[in-house]
Design an enzyme around this catalytic site. Sequence first.
Site, short mmCIF file in Angstrom:
data_model
loop_
_atom_site.label_atom_id
_atom_site.label_comp_id
_atom_site.label_asym_id
_atom_site.label_seq_id
_atom_site.Cartn_x
_atom_site.Cartn_y
_atom_site.Cartn_z
CD GLU A 180 -41.94 -0.37 -2.41
OE1 GLU A 180 -42.09 0.80 -2.79
OE2 GLU A 180 -42.79 -0.99 -1.78
CG ASN A 191 -49.25 -5.80 -12.72
OD1 ASN A 191 -48.37 -5.69 -11.86
ND2 ASN A 191 -49.70 -6.97 -13.13
CD GLU A 192 -53.59 -2.21 -14.06
OE1 GLU A 192 -53.15 -2.01 -12.91
OE2 GLU A 192 -54.12 -3.28 -14.41
CB SER A 199 -44.71 -2.33 4.00
OG SER A 199 -45.48 -2.51 2.86
#
Length: 256
Positions: free
Chosen positions: A100, A222-223, A17
């Site tokens: 983060e 998410n997992e 990023s």
Amino acid sequence: MRDGDEWVVSGQKVWTSGAADSEWGILLARTDPDQPKHKGITYFLVDMSSAGFDIHPLKQMTGSEHFSEVFLDGVRIPAANVLGDVGEGWACAITTLSNERGLIAGGNKSSDIGVLIELARKRGRSEDPVLRQAMVDCWIRQQIQRYHGFRLQTALSKGVPPGPETSVMKLFAAEYLRLLGNASLALLGPEATLLSPDAPAGQDWQQRFLYAPAIRIAGGSNEVQRNIIAERVLGLPRERQADREIAFRDLPRGGS
Ligand SMILES: Cc1cc2nc3c(=O)[nH]c(=O)nc-3n(C[C@H](O)[C@H](O)[C@H](O)COP(=O)(O)OP(=O)(O)OC[C@H]3O[C@@H](n4cnc5c(N)ncnc54)[C@H](O)[C@@H]3O)c2cc1C
């Protein structure tokens, strides 16, 4: 590898990023391939204008170039730029990731369900029962998210570093943004298919809808957040990891 007072790093990292605009970067590099995968990693603070960087911005489906693929060819980093101990970078990385995740979860102020509810009123759709249910669900989630944020801010103000609770926040934010994106497109109807600043519905909500999947991945999927919550918050047994104690150099990987 170490060379006197410097480290020399070569390699490649995708999805970095802000790489194209940043003056400084965080670099996690393997400095000891004889250690298993979470050990033998060193955390460097790196000047992004150093010789040997080649940065290729990547276009996302939103049209923005939020992240880049970064190539390093013999980049020299002063040994003083190591954060923490050599080979112990994973512990620092966990702290960085916890911060983060809190930022991702708390940094979506523009995605306010209140604005969507106002739009529904303007368009005469606020009494639509299905849309109403979706908007109320989002409103409740936004309130819960606010309270999670207050709890984190209180802990930070007391000098407590963020921990696995930011995984709860990030997972919660990812779900909120998914549902908010769906509700906004349901409200806009066919106009949602026109994506341009001068389209009848503009493009802000469509952009949020398109960006929502990135939030389910960035900072850990998410997992992975669910695994962290299971293991570090709920204390459930660790998932099996056959490669946990194997030296990095012995792990099977592409080309080996
Ligand atoms: C907008 C955005 C910004 C990003 N910025 C950065 C950045 O600045 N720096 C950086 O280093 N990276 C960045 N990333 C990369 C991001 O951190 C990774 O893409 C993310 O952690 C997932 O890792 P991966 O791509 O290797 O997928 P993988 O880990 O290969 O995952 C692939 C799939 O397997 C599932 N999976 C993986 N492990 C498990 C498990 N143990 N249990 C169950 N399911 C599992 C995942 O949920 C996913 O569905 C960014 C990504 C995005 C989308």
